[in-house]
Design an enzyme around this catalytic site. Structure first.
Site, mmCIF file in Angstrom:
data_model
loop_
_atom_site.group_PDB
_atom_site.id
_atom_site.type_symbol
_atom_site.label_atom_id
_atom_site.label_comp_id
_atom_site.label_asym_id
_atom_site.label_seq_id
_atom_site.Cartn_x
_atom_site.Cartn_y
_atom_site.Cartn_z
ATOM 1 N N LEU A 87 -35.653 -43.728 17.684
ATOM 2 C CA LEU A 87 -36.434 -44.925 17.994
ATOM 3 C C LEU A 87 -35.726 -46.187 17.525
ATOM 4 O O LEU A 87 -34.849 -46.122 16.668
ATOM 5 C CB LEU A 87 -37.811 -44.789 17.325
ATOM 6 N N PRO A 88 -36.126 -47.343 18.078
ATOM 7 C CA PRO A 88 -35.351 -48.554 17.785
ATOM 8 C C PRO A 88 -35.511 -49.107 16.373
ATOM 9 O O PRO A 88 -34.562 -49.656 15.825
ATOM 10 C CB PRO A 88 -35.858 -49.571 18.818
ATOM 11 N N THR A 147 -32.067 -45.526 13.085
ATOM 12 C CA THR A 147 -31.560 -46.254 11.912
ATOM 13 C C THR A 147 -32.659 -47.210 11.469
ATOM 14 O O THR A 147 -32.997 -48.147 12.196
ATOM 15 C CB THR A 147 -30.289 -47.059 12.260
ATOM 16 N N LYS A 165 -25.868 -44.778 5.985
ATOM 17 C CA LYS A 165 -25.655 -45.347 7.327
ATOM 18 C C LYS A 165 -25.584 -46.882 7.247
ATOM 19 O O LYS A 165 -24.752 -47.514 7.892
ATOM 20 C CB LYS A 165 -26.804 -44.892 8.241
ATOM 21 N N LYS A 175 -29.981 -56.087 13.324
ATOM 22 C CA LYS A 175 -31.064 -55.329 12.660
ATOM 23 C C LYS A 175 -30.503 -54.571 11.454
ATOM 24 O O LYS A 175 -31.060 -54.616 10.358
ATOM 25 C CB LYS A 175 -31.668 -54.327 13.660
HETATM 26 P P1 NAD Z 1 -32.802 -48.120 22.771
HETATM 27 O O1 NAD Z 1 -33.537 -49.401 22.596
HETATM 28 O O2 NAD Z 1 -31.871 -47.965 23.924
HETATM 29 O O3 NAD Z 1 -33.854 -46.895 22.844
HETATM 30 C C1 NAD Z 1 -35.034 -46.794 22.099
HETATM 31 C C2 NAD Z 1 -36.098 -46.123 22.973
HETATM 32 O O4 NAD Z 1 -37.267 -45.906 22.188
HETATM 33 C C3 NAD Z 1 -36.523 -46.980 24.175
HETATM 34 O O5 NAD Z 1 -36.388 -46.221 25.360
HETATM 35 C C4 NAD Z 1 -37.979 -47.335 23.871
HETATM 36 O O6 NAD Z 1 -38.784 -47.440 25.038
HETATM 37 C C5 NAD Z 1 -38.401 -46.170 23.017
HETATM 38 N N1 NAD Z 1 -39.563 -46.442 22.160
HETATM 39 C C6 NAD Z 1 -39.800 -47.521 21.375
HETATM 40 N N2 NAD Z 1 -40.959 -47.377 20.701
HETATM 41 C C7 NAD Z 1 -41.470 -46.167 21.063
HETATM 42 C C8 NAD Z 1 -42.637 -45.442 20.702
HETATM 43 N N3 NAD Z 1 -43.511 -45.919 19.810
HETATM 44 N N4 NAD Z 1 -42.845 -44.237 21.287
HETATM 45 C C9 NAD Z 1 -41.943 -43.738 22.188
HETATM 46 N N5 NAD Z 1 -40.821 -44.373 22.561
HETATM 47 C C10 NAD Z 1 -40.591 -45.569 22.007
HETATM 48 O O7 NAD Z 1 -32.024 -47.879 21.384
HETATM 49 P P2 NAD Z 1 -30.782 -46.891 21.135
HETATM 50 O O8 NAD Z 1 -29.512 -47.617 21.374
HETATM 51 O O9 NAD Z 1 -31.046 -45.592 21.804
HETATM 52 O O10 NAD Z 1 -30.905 -46.725 19.544
HETATM 53 C C11 NAD Z 1 -31.880 -45.918 18.929
HETATM 54 C C12 NAD Z 1 -31.627 -45.904 17.428
HETATM 55 O O11 NAD Z 1 -30.310 -45.410 17.159
HETATM 56 C C13 NAD Z 1 -31.690 -47.306 16.787
HETATM 57 O O12 NAD Z 1 -32.318 -47.196 15.545
HETATM 58 C C14 NAD Z 1 -30.217 -47.694 16.641
HETATM 59 O O13 NAD Z 1 -30.001 -48.602 15.563
HETATM 60 C C15 NAD Z 1 -29.571 -46.350 16.399
HETATM 61 N N6 NAD Z 1 -28.156 -46.252 16.812
HETATM 62 C C16 NAD Z 1 -27.738 -46.773 17.999
HETATM 63 C C17 NAD Z 1 -26.390 -46.662 18.349
HETATM 64 C C18 NAD Z 1 -25.879 -47.246 19.646
HETATM 65 O O14 NAD Z 1 -24.650 -47.303 19.813
HETATM 66 N N7 NAD Z 1 -26.720 -47.632 20.575
HETATM 67 C C19 NAD Z 1 -25.492 -46.008 17.495
HETATM 68 C C20 NAD Z 1 -25.957 -45.440 16.321
HETATM 69 C C21 NAD Z 1 -27.306 -45.572 15.994
#
Ligand code: NAD
Length: 309
Positions: free
Chosen positions: A80-81, A110, A185, A260
């Site tokens: 989740l975000p 994260t 992390k 963030k």
């Molecule tokens: P993203 O915004 O693409 O995806 C998050 C998803 O969660 C979205 O589809 C959103 O609709 C869904 N969501 C939000 N609230 C929700 C809820 N209450 N119930 C169900 N679904 C819900 O983000 P991402 O890039 O996939 O990143 C996710 C996590 O991983 C973050 O914490 C980010 O910091 C971490 N991360 C991302 C990367 C990267 O390169 N993108 C790398 C390492 C870690």
């Protein structure tokens, strides 16, 4: 220390048949897809209709709520975000009440280590195994199944999660008790931001003095300035074909997510009375980049703020 996944018990009798997955964004969808491709059924839920459509097309069983996802599953993964989303799933709904006690929870978002600890405490009090397991490796790593999992929680629970870590990644580190995965992390991402900013400003200085960015990058990469940004993620357009910089800074890790993480790192520094001047400066630089309207670009786009426009 690093755990080699080859050396880890594969979970033996704990064979996974069905996994619940909540949060099917840039990272979650390809991670869930790798689980599906390993022959495990996936119950999926996301608030976004678009994400649900993609999950359905890939062959996952889409559910209409987070609560529905947890029926008859062996493991639950959340990607989740932010804190609010994680709190809403684990602390506001009756999800932990509904989940079977044999289920292992892998919380891979994260988030603030304090939120992670709160969620872990509630689950543990209910005799449910939970690990905080944020990842490194980006969207590419999620697609290729080559993520690194940085894990906190009860070490004995690692074995249960290992079959899934093996599918989604190729490295796992155990950092310590609950919340430690998140702390490690955040340390990593603060350093990543610092060396990305340093790499970008250094290349710009070379270019302003007549050097070719590709030649300068090669020299520094092989010298004492070498770092991950130069090796894998050069921020100067055209130097590295595969890097987001050569693709208009699209894909990759968004500036909004980097900000963030830097905000979380600063909170961690304040609360632990750690002196982090470089981390603070990196945060200011990313705040400026986000304020300029570049939230949706990859974090290596910091390079543009060092070049003549
Ligand atoms: P993203 O915004 O693409 O995806 C998050 C998803 O969660 C979205 O589809 C959103 O609709 C869904 N969501 C939000 N609230 C929700 C809820 N209450 N119930 C169900 N679904 C819900 O983000 P991402 O890039 O996939 O990143 C996710 C996590 O991983 C973050 O914490 C980010 O910091 C971490 N991360 C991302 C990367 C990267 O390169 N993108 C790398 C390492 C870690």
């Amino acid at each position: 220390y690093r755990l080699s996944l080859e050396d880890q018990p594969s979970g033996g009798s704990l064979k996974m048949k069905k996994v619940g997955f909540i949060g099917l964004g840039n990272m979650g969808l390809p991670m869930a897809n790798n689980i599906l491709n390993a022959g495990i059924r996936v119950n999926a839920f996301d608030l976004s209709r678009d994400a649900m459509k993609k999950a359905d097309e890939l062959g996952m069983v889409t559910k209409s709520s987070a609560l529905d996802v947890v029926e008859n599953i062996d493991a639950l993964i959340t990607m989740l975000p932010n804190d609010t989303a994680v709190e809403s799933i684990y602390l506001k709904e009756d999800l932990l009440e509904k989940i079977s006690k044999n289920t292992i929870i892998i919380e891979s978002s994260t988030i603030n280590p304090e939120v992670s600890k709160k969620v872990s405490k509630k689950a543990t009090e209910m005799n449910i195994s939970i690990l905080d397991a944020p990842v490194s490796g980006g969207v590419k790593g999620a697609e290729l199944g080559s993520l690194t999992f940085i894990v906190g929680g009860n070490e004995a629970d690692l074995e249960k999660a290992t079959p899934l870590f093996k599918i989604m990644g190729d490295k796992t580190f155990y950092a310590g008790k609950a919340g430690s995965g998140q702390i490690a992390k955040l340390c990593n991402n603060m350093l990543l931001a610092i060396h990305m900013c340093g790499t970008a400003e250094t290349i710009a200085m070379g270019v302003n003095n007549g050097l070719d960015p590709a030649i300068l990058s090669e020299i520094m990469k092989s010298s004492s300035g070498g770092n991950w940004s130069l090796e894998k993620y050069n921020p100067f357009p055209g130097v590295m074909k595969e890097a987001p910089a050569s693709n208009n800074y699209s894909g990759g890790f968004l500036n909004s997510l980097m900000l963030k993480d830097l905000n979380l790192a600063e909170e961690l520094a304040t609360q632990s009375k750690s002196n982090t001047p470089m981390g603070k400066l990196a945060r200011e630089l990313y705040k400026e980049l986000n304020n300029q309207g570049f939230e949706e670009l990859d974090f290596s786009s910091i390079q543009q703020n060092y070049l003549d426009k």
